[in-house]
Design a protein around this motif. Structure first.
Motif, mmCIF file in Angstrom:
data_model
loop_
_atom_site.group_PDB
_atom_site.id
_atom_site.type_symbol
_atom_site.label_atom_id
_atom_site.label_comp_id
_atom_site.label_asym_id
_atom_site.label_seq_id
_atom_site.Cartn_x
_atom_site.Cartn_y
_atom_site.Cartn_z
ATOM 1 N N MET A 1 0.815 -1.187 0.000
ATOM 2 C CA MET A 1 0.000 0.000 0.000
ATOM 3 C C MET A 1 0.859 1.251 0.000
ATOM 4 O O MET A 1 0.359 2.332 -0.158
ATOM 5 N N SER A 2 2.155 1.162 0.194
ATOM 6 C CA SER A 2 2.958 2.372 0.290
ATOM 7 C C SER A 2 3.003 3.096 -1.045
ATOM 8 O O SER A 2 2.864 2.510 -2.105
ATOM 9 N N THR A 3 3.190 4.378 -0.960
ATOM 10 C CA THR A 3 3.249 5.213 -2.146
ATOM 11 C C THR A 3 4.661 5.750 -2.282
ATOM 12 O O THR A 3 5.435 5.766 -1.338
ATOM 13 N N THR A 4 5.007 6.232 -3.477
ATOM 14 C CA THR A 4 6.378 6.626 -3.746
ATOM 15 C C THR A 4 6.594 8.124 -3.669
ATOM 16 O O THR A 4 7.683 8.592 -3.943
ATOM 17 N N THR A 5 5.605 8.884 -3.320
ATOM 18 C CA THR A 5 5.746 10.329 -3.271
ATOM 19 C C THR A 5 5.149 10.874 -1.983
ATOM 20 O O THR A 5 4.300 10.249 -1.379
ATOM 21 N N THR A 6 5.617 12.037 -1.567
ATOM 22 C CA THR A 6 5.030 12.675 -0.400
ATOM 23 C C THR A 6 4.052 13.774 -0.805
ATOM 24 O O THR A 6 3.481 14.423 0.056
ATOM 25 N N ASP A 7 3.861 14.002 -2.083
ATOM 26 C CA ASP A 7 2.912 14.986 -2.580
ATOM 27 C C ASP A 7 1.494 14.438 -2.374
ATOM 28 O O ASP A 7 1.105 13.451 -2.998
ATOM 29 N N SER A 8 0.729 15.068 -1.474
ATOM 30 C CA SER A 8 -0.581 14.528 -1.100
ATOM 31 C C SER A 8 -1.538 14.375 -2.279
ATOM 32 O O SER A 8 -2.174 13.320 -2.414
ATOM 33 N N PRO A 9 -1.709 15.366 -3.161
ATOM 34 C CA PRO A 9 -2.627 15.159 -4.294
ATOM 35 C C PRO A 9 -2.224 13.975 -5.181
ATOM 36 O O PRO A 9 -3.079 13.210 -5.625
ATOM 37 N N THR A 10 -0.934 13.798 -5.402
ATOM 38 C CA THR A 10 -0.468 12.674 -6.224
ATOM 39 C C THR A 10 -0.761 11.349 -5.531
ATOM 40 O O THR A 10 -1.187 10.384 -6.170
ATOM 41 N N ARG A 11 -0.567 11.308 -4.222
ATOM 42 C CA ARG A 11 -0.851 10.089 -3.468
ATOM 43 C C ARG A 11 -2.338 9.743 -3.536
ATOM 44 O O ARG A 11 -2.718 8.585 -3.735
ATOM 45 N N ILE A 12 -3.190 10.750 -3.365
ATOM 46 C CA ILE A 12 -4.634 10.522 -3.414
ATOM 47 C C ILE A 12 -5.048 10.085 -4.820
ATOM 48 O O ILE A 12 -5.831 9.137 -4.978
ATOM 49 N N ARG A 13 -4.549 10.751 -5.843
ATOM 50 C CA ARG A 13 -4.878 10.377 -7.228
ATOM 51 C C ARG A 13 -4.462 8.937 -7.492
ATOM 52 O O ARG A 13 -5.197 8.179 -8.134
ATOM 53 N N HIS A 14 -3.309 8.537 -6.989
ATOM 54 C CA HIS A 14 -2.840 7.158 -7.172
ATOM 55 C C HIS A 14 -3.827 6.163 -6.548
ATOM 56 O O HIS A 14 -4.138 5.129 -7.142
ATOM 57 N N ILE A 15 -4.333 6.479 -5.374
ATOM 58 C CA ILE A 15 -5.315 5.607 -4.721
ATOM 59 C C ILE A 15 -6.598 5.555 -5.545
ATOM 60 O O ILE A 15 -7.134 4.481 -5.833
ATOM 61 N N TYR A 16 -7.117 6.710 -5.941
ATOM 62 C CA TYR A 16 -8.361 6.756 -6.716
ATOM 63 C C TYR A 16 -8.209 6.067 -8.075
ATOM 64 O O TYR A 16 -9.133 5.425 -8.554
ATOM 65 N N ASP A 17 -7.045 6.186 -8.691
ATOM 66 C CA ASP A 17 -6.831 5.543 -9.988
ATOM 67 C C ASP A 17 -6.860 4.021 -9.889
ATOM 68 O O ASP A 17 -7.086 3.339 -10.880
ATOM 69 N N GLY A 18 -6.653 3.482 -8.703
ATOM 70 C CA GLY A 18 -6.719 2.038 -8.512
ATOM 71 C C GLY A 18 -8.135 1.524 -8.310
ATOM 72 O O GLY A 18 -8.351 0.318 -8.259
ATOM 73 N N ASN A 19 -9.101 2.426 -8.220
ATOM 74 C CA ASN A 19 -10.501 2.038 -8.020
ATOM 75 C C ASN A 19 -11.256 2.063 -9.343
ATOM 76 O O ASN A 19 -10.843 2.721 -10.287
ATOM 77 N N ALA A 20 -12.389 1.375 -9.389
ATOM 78 C CA ALA A 20 -13.163 1.289 -10.625
ATOM 79 C C ALA A 20 -13.963 2.549 -10.927
ATOM 80 O O ALA A 20 -14.286 2.807 -12.061
ATOM 81 N N GLY A 21 -14.277 3.334 -9.934
ATOM 82 C CA GLY A 21 -15.072 4.543 -10.151
ATOM 83 C C GLY A 21 -14.246 5.671 -10.727
ATOM 84 O O GLY A 21 -13.040 5.559 -10.941
ATOM 85 N N LEU A 22 -14.938 6.778 -10.987
ATOM 86 C CA LEU A 22 -14.290 7.989 -11.462
ATOM 87 C C LEU A 22 -14.336 9.022 -10.337
ATOM 88 O O LEU A 22 -15.311 9.082 -9.589
ATOM 89 N N TYR A 23 -13.313 9.844 -10.248
ATOM 90 C CA TYR A 23 -13.186 10.800 -9.151
ATOM 91 C C TYR A 23 -12.942 12.197 -9.685
ATOM 92 O O TYR A 23 -11.989 12.419 -10.441
ATOM 93 N N ALA A 24 -13.776 13.146 -9.273
ATOM 94 C CA ALA A 24 -13.623 14.543 -9.658
ATOM 95 C C ALA A 24 -12.360 15.110 -9.023
ATOM 96 O O ALA A 24 -11.966 14.708 -7.928
ATOM 97 N N ASP A 25 -11.759 16.075 -9.709
ATOM 98 C CA ASP A 25 -10.563 16.718 -9.171
ATOM 99 C C ASP A 25 -10.825 17.372 -7.823
ATOM 100 O O ASP A 25 -9.933 17.430 -6.979
ATOM 101 N N SER A 26 -12.042 17.862 -7.607
ATOM 102 C CA SER A 26 -12.343 18.493 -6.320
ATOM 103 C C SER A 26 -12.231 17.485 -5.172
ATOM 104 O O SER A 26 -11.845 17.864 -4.059
ATOM 105 N N LEU A 27 -12.524 16.212 -5.419
ATOM 106 C CA LEU A 27 -12.368 15.197 -4.381
ATOM 107 C C LEU A 27 -10.893 14.948 -4.091
ATOM 108 O O LEU A 27 -10.512 14.767 -2.943
ATOM 109 N N VAL A 28 -10.075 14.938 -5.140
ATOM 110 C CA VAL A 28 -8.634 14.765 -4.952
ATOM 111 C C VAL A 28 -8.107 15.898 -4.078
ATOM 112 O O VAL A 28 -7.372 15.661 -3.112
#
Length: 182
Positions: A1-28
């Motif tokens: 589950m570890s991520t390779t960056t400390t940039d919070s938006p990038t970490r969140i986007r990486h998590i959301y990209d692993g899910n089947a749904g779509l995520y608005a940028d405002s949620l990121v």
């Protein structure tokens, strides 16, 4: 589950990209702010940011918490509220240059496929739906279909984000939730 960056938006986007749904940028953005708040609280308790979330559990928690916030409304929507949201969605889809078409899906808005983009089902298009007790849903414009969540607010800005996400899927620019290798 570890991520390779400390940039919070990038970490969140990486998590959301692993899910089947779509995520608005405002949620990121919102989930990244929550993650930053979690990490700041950890620092206030004498914990190192990198050590406290080395496995990514805080990032995962922030991503899931914000997605859950938009998975259903706080109170059931009325018919009048739903009708207005659907009218606003139709306007946003049209503003995105998309063609709104009929659908058999109750409370759904059909969207025609784009030339050169991916297609689904017999007519090739998609449907976006919103119900009294749920968030946004994306499905193939067909009577029987798989349903994916579009995680976005039901505000004016959220509706524009939904239209942009649907446009991206129809262009093939956004990962197609119907063709994931799961």
């Amino acid at each position: 589950m570890s991520t390779t960056t400390t940039d919070s938006p990038t970490r969140i986007r990486h998590i959301y990209d692993g899910n089947a749904g779509l995520y608005a940028d405002s949620l990121v953005t919102e989930a990244a702010a929550l993650l930053d708040a979690y990490l700041a609280a950890a620092e206030q308790h004498g914990l190192d940011r990198n050590a406290v979330d080395g496995d990514g559990w805080l990032a995962q928690g922030a991503a899931e918490t914000i997605a859950r916030k938009y998975s259903r409304p706080a109170a059931e929507r009325t018919s009048a509220e739903l009708s207005q949201l659907v009218r606003d969605l139709n306007a946003a889809l049209t503003a995105e240059g998309l063609e709104v078409v009929p659908t058999q899906i109750r409370m759904g808005t059909g969207v025609a496929p784009l030339p050169g983009g991916p297609t689904w089902g017999m007519n090739g298009g998609l449907t976006v739906a919103l119900y009294s007790d749920s968030g946004w849903r994306l499905m193939v414009n067909a009577p029987r279909t798989t349903v994916h969540t579009i995680n976005a607010p039901d505000s004016a800005d959220g509706i524009r984000e939904v239209a942009q996400l649907v446009h991206g899927v129809l262009r093939g620019d956004i990962r197609d939730p119907f063709r994931l290798n799961r």
